[in-house]
Design an enzyme around this catalytic site. Structure first.
Site, PDB file in Angstrom:
ATOM      1  NE  ARG A   1     -10.258  16.565   3.165  1.00 21.42           N
ATOM      2  CZ  ARG A   1      -9.407  16.011   2.326  1.00 21.42           C
ATOM      3  NH1 ARG A   1      -9.759  15.826   1.069  1.00 21.42           N
ATOM      4  NH2 ARG A   1      -8.203  15.662   2.721  1.00 21.42           N
TER       5      ARG A   1
ATOM      6  CG  HIS B   1       0.741  15.008   0.814  1.00 23.87           C
ATOM      7  ND1 HIS B   1       0.085  15.523   1.891  1.00 23.87           N
ATOM      8  CD2 HIS B   1       1.508  16.006   0.335  1.00 23.87           C
ATOM      9  CE1 HIS B   1       0.430  16.785   2.054  1.00 23.87           C
ATOM     10  NE2 HIS B   1       1.289  17.116   1.124  1.00 23.87           N
TER      11      HIS B   1
ATOM     12  CG  ASP C   1      -2.821  10.932   4.919  1.00 24.29           C
ATOM     13  OD1 ASP C   1      -2.158  10.871   3.862  1.00 24.29           O
ATOM     14  OD2 ASP C   1      -3.190  11.996   5.434  1.00 24.29           O
TER      15      ASP C   1
ATOM     16  CB  CYS D   1      -0.155  16.795   5.710  1.00 22.74           C
ATOM     17  SG  CYS D   1      -1.542  17.450   4.825  1.00 22.74           S
TER      18      CYS D   1
ATOM     19  CE  LYS E   1      -2.926  16.031  -9.039  1.00 23.99           C
ATOM     20  NZ  LYS E   1      -4.240  16.240  -8.452  1.00 23.99           N
TER      21      LYS E   1
ATOM     22  CD  GLN F   1      -7.011  11.763   3.776  1.00 25.97           C
ATOM     23  OE1 GLN F   1      -6.394  12.231   4.722  1.00 25.97           O
ATOM     24  NE2 GLN F   1      -7.024  12.327   2.584  1.00 25.97           N
TER      25      GLN F   1
ATOM     26  CG  HIS G   1       1.991  13.103   5.356  1.00 23.89           C
ATOM     27  ND1 HIS G   1       0.961  12.792   6.212  1.00 23.89           N
ATOM     28  CD2 HIS G   1       1.445  13.781   4.324  1.00 23.89           C
ATOM     29  CE1 HIS G   1      -0.168  13.291   5.727  1.00 23.89           C
ATOM     30  NE2 HIS G   1       0.084  13.885   4.586  1.00 23.89           N
TER      31      HIS G   1
END
Length: 656
Positions: free
Chosen positions: A367, A519, A387, A338, A473, A385, A389
């Site tokens: 991570r 996200h 991912d 992000c 979320k 991911q 945004h």
RNA sequence: GCCUUUGUAGCUCAGGGGUAGAGCACUUCCUUGGUAAGGAAGAGGUCCCGGGUUCAAUUCCCGGCAAAGGCUCCA
């Protein structure tokens, strides 16, 4: 005095004098009385042998009730504790609750330890105790007496538990030679426990606090019938067979290497291709939904994460910064995409007309996970991911949620997950001090999520206080084929990052406004997602996703040319197929293809080579007869089309 | 990170103080076989790594590393 009892079916029974739930059971039938484990009285689960209030509703709980099972398991925990005390004199006890499947007891053995080799002794001691048909006697005790008892026994854990209790509400339960601090309830006696198995041993911190002493946690389970224990153990075996680490190895999907490092998966050709198919599936869907693809590097300046706030919050528990040899600049391996995407948003002035801006990237992030936490593909240190945004105006949040939910549902259908629910995480109802962002925006976003979920008609649970500090979320929880729960896709509103990165767009009023950021990752991570679909399907992937859709099996090598010809035709129809050219008999080739879970086997012999057909065999189904290669290709394509529309699943289920 | 367990051939595993075994996979040969294992021969090991005890360690002890089951943590 009369006791009036209302049963679950609405019928009312009346008894003279004081009666217990067990008395009621006996008055109904002896068989029922034998099976009663505990009772729900006015909504509270209690011992079956306690006197009932004069007027009450009563459900008799047996092994068929979750609470009945829990009662038996809790009682089993007490018996196991007694067994442990007999085998390990002076052992001190923490807590011993029933859990979803069985029970455990946390015990402090001093400097002794328990290993799997000791299980048999514990089991036989347990059985010996159970055979005594022990009863559980409830005793109300004063706090002073309770403290005196456990001081005498020297059990500081129980003393600590008692400290937290109110005088007058403390009860002991005694069975055989064992007395325990316990709220209850318990089963009438141990005669219903017919099978017991110690399942595993593990360390567990007292009260879940890693700064406190680690106790030995012994997991076990009991059943009213030996057969049920056998079935349970068989089910565990089944789950083991579907373990994605095992199946992944069998199907040549991925591997790990000590030399590369723990938690860093290596994708083998078949696994990498499968990953690519998932990525392409998502890319196509995202393109249709108005996303644009971006790409960002695997590292970012430490400053970037100071701006985002991640450094302050997670810096210590991350891979530590890497530096440049000459300038001494610090970079972080990126733990999330992000911040990079925020900078893309900020790279030029944005108008309200540009919104929503949907930036998507299959971004690989790193991570640090504690070594004990790594688990196959489900928990790794480097993962990708799906991912994206979404930067939008506050009034666009609901619309965007609806679109993302559509995307997630598309994924769940394509992968044949029928059993799922959405969890909506909102602010704590009372304490709102920890949340960032305006009250107005929160209210709007929370309502938008609730409305969006309702409009999609999904099974939904709302959890208050589960929202992140930066926004509410929605998470998707799926149940796999063995009924295990997994959290997959997630959609999160974020008010924090736009603030920290000072993101702005120019509104129709020509003033600057702050965008809302969402996200979202329908798969979550490809690694975890693939782990889940492996365990869900047991390696029998949907046709559109599976590594090899068909394998061509020559009856003898005289027909290799004919096979090569068919393979070429299938390739032209975008069907993944290869020829098993080994010098083996068809029977052998079929067996190997079945074990490899290949969906279709095409047998080519003298007859097929002569008339240009293929003899089709379906995995797990057997011979489908022969057809032309074109007809087979059409069949495969039709199947895939159905799967991607999510309809084939139900059909297949019926025929199974 | 902590607790318990495990680490032997590509895979699944047996063994055990005197430098090692099975099945499958692999290679070669024979076989050309019609819907879940054709036959024979062969090759293949730093017994996870490092240290200690011992005449001798893959085996026993200690320390690492990795994996499994938990605990804790999780953007």
């Amino acid at each position: 005095m009369k006791t009036k009892v209302t049963l679950p079916d609405g019928s009312v029974r009346s008894y003279d004098g004081a009666v217990t739930a067990m008395d009621v059971a006996k008055s109904i039938s002896e068989g029922l009385a034998r099976n009663v484990l505990s009772a729900r009285v006015n909504g509270e689960v209690r011992d079956a042998n306690r006197t009932l209030p004069e007027d009450c509703t009563l459900s008799l709980l047996t092994w068929n009730d979750t609470d009945g099972k829990a009662t038996m398991w809790h009682s089993s925990a007490h018996v196991m504790a007694e067994a442990l005390e007999a085998l390990y004199p002076g052992a001190k006890f923490g807590i011993g609750p029933a859990i979803e499947n069985g029970f455990y007891y946390d015990v402090d053995l001093g400097d002794r330890s328990i290993g799997e080799a000791d299980f048999a002794a514990i089991e036989s001691k347990f059985k010996e105790l159970v055979a005594k048909k022990l009863t559980f006697d409830r005793k109300e005790v004063s706090k002073a007496d309770a403290i005196a008892y456990f001081t005498e026994k020297g059990d500081e854990y129980k003393l600590e538990l008692i400290e937290g209790l109110q005088d007058g509400q403390i009860t002991f339960y005694e069975q055989g030679n064992f007395t325990d601090l316990c709220r209850g309830p318990h089963i009438p006696d141990t005669s219903g426990i017919k099978a017991m198995k110690v399942l595993s041993v593990a360390g567990a911190y007292w009260r879940g606090d890693e700064k406190r002493k680690q106790l030995t946690r012994l997991y076990a389970i009991t059943f009213p019938k030996q057969k049920e224990l056998d079935e349970y153990l068989l089910m565990l075996e089944e789950a083991k067979k579907r373990d994605h680490r095992k199946v992944g190895k069998e199907l040549d999907l991925f591997t790990f290497s000590e030399r590369v490092g723990a938690g860093l998966p290596l994708w083998l050709p078949k696994g990498a291709a499968l990953r690519e198919r998932l990525i392409n599936f998502m890319k196509t869907a995202q393109e249709k939904a108005g996303y644009v693809q971006v790409a960002t590097p695997h590292i970012g300046s430490k400053t970037l994460y100071e701006t985002s706030g991640h450094w302050e919050k997670y810096g210590k528990d991350s891979f530590q910064p890497i530096n440049t040899p000459q300038e001494g600049e610090l970079f972080m391996l990126k733990p999330m995409n992000c911040p990079h995407h925020c900078e893309i948003f900020a790279s030029r002035p944005r108008s309200y007309k540009d919104l929503p801006l949907r930036l998507a990237e299959f971004g690989t992030v790193y991570r640090y996970e504690q070594s004990g936490e790594l688990h196959g593909l489900a928990r790794v240190r480097g993962f990708t991911q799906d991912d994206a945004h979404l930067f939008c105006r506050p009034d666009q949040v609901k619309e965007e949620f609806l679109k993302v939910i559509d995307l997630v549902l598309l994924v769940l259908k394509a992968l044949d997950f029928k059993n799922f629910e959405a969890q909506i995480s909102l602010r704590d109802k009372v304490d709102r001090s920890k949340y960032i962002g305006s009250e107005e925006n929160w209210v709007k976003a929370e309502q938008a999520i609730i409305d969006a979920a309702a409009e999609c008609g999904m099974k939904t649970v709302v959890e208050y206080g589960e929202a992140a500090f930066y926004g509410p979320k929605l998470d998707f929880m799926v149940k796999d084929a063995l009924g295990r729960k997994w959290q997959l896709g997630t959609i999160q509103v974020d008010y924090n990052l736009p603030e920290r990165f000072e993101l702005e767009y120019v509104g129709s009023d020509n003033a600057k406004h702050r965008p809302v950021m969402i996200h979202r990752a329908p798969f979550g991570s490809l690694e975890r997602f693939i782990a889940v679909i492996i365990e869900h399907t047991g390696g029998r992937f949907p046709l559109w996703l599976t590594p090899e859709q068909a394998i061509i099996l020559p009856v003898s090598d005289k027909y290799l040319d004919a096979c090569a010809h068919i393979a070429g035709m299938l390739k032209d129809s975008d069907i993944r197929a290869s020829v098993d050219e080994r010098n083996e008999k068809v029977g052998r080739k079929i067996r190997d293809a079945e074990l490899a879970k290949t969906p279709y086997m095409l047998v080519i012999g003298e007859k097929e080579a002569a008339d240009g057909t293929v003899s089709v065999r379906e995995h797990g189904q057997g011979d489908l007869g022969s057809m032309s290669p074109t007809a087979f290709a059409d069949l495969v394509k039709a199947r895939i089309a159905e799967q991607l529309n999510g309809r084939v699943a139900e059909k297949e289920h019926k025929t199974n």
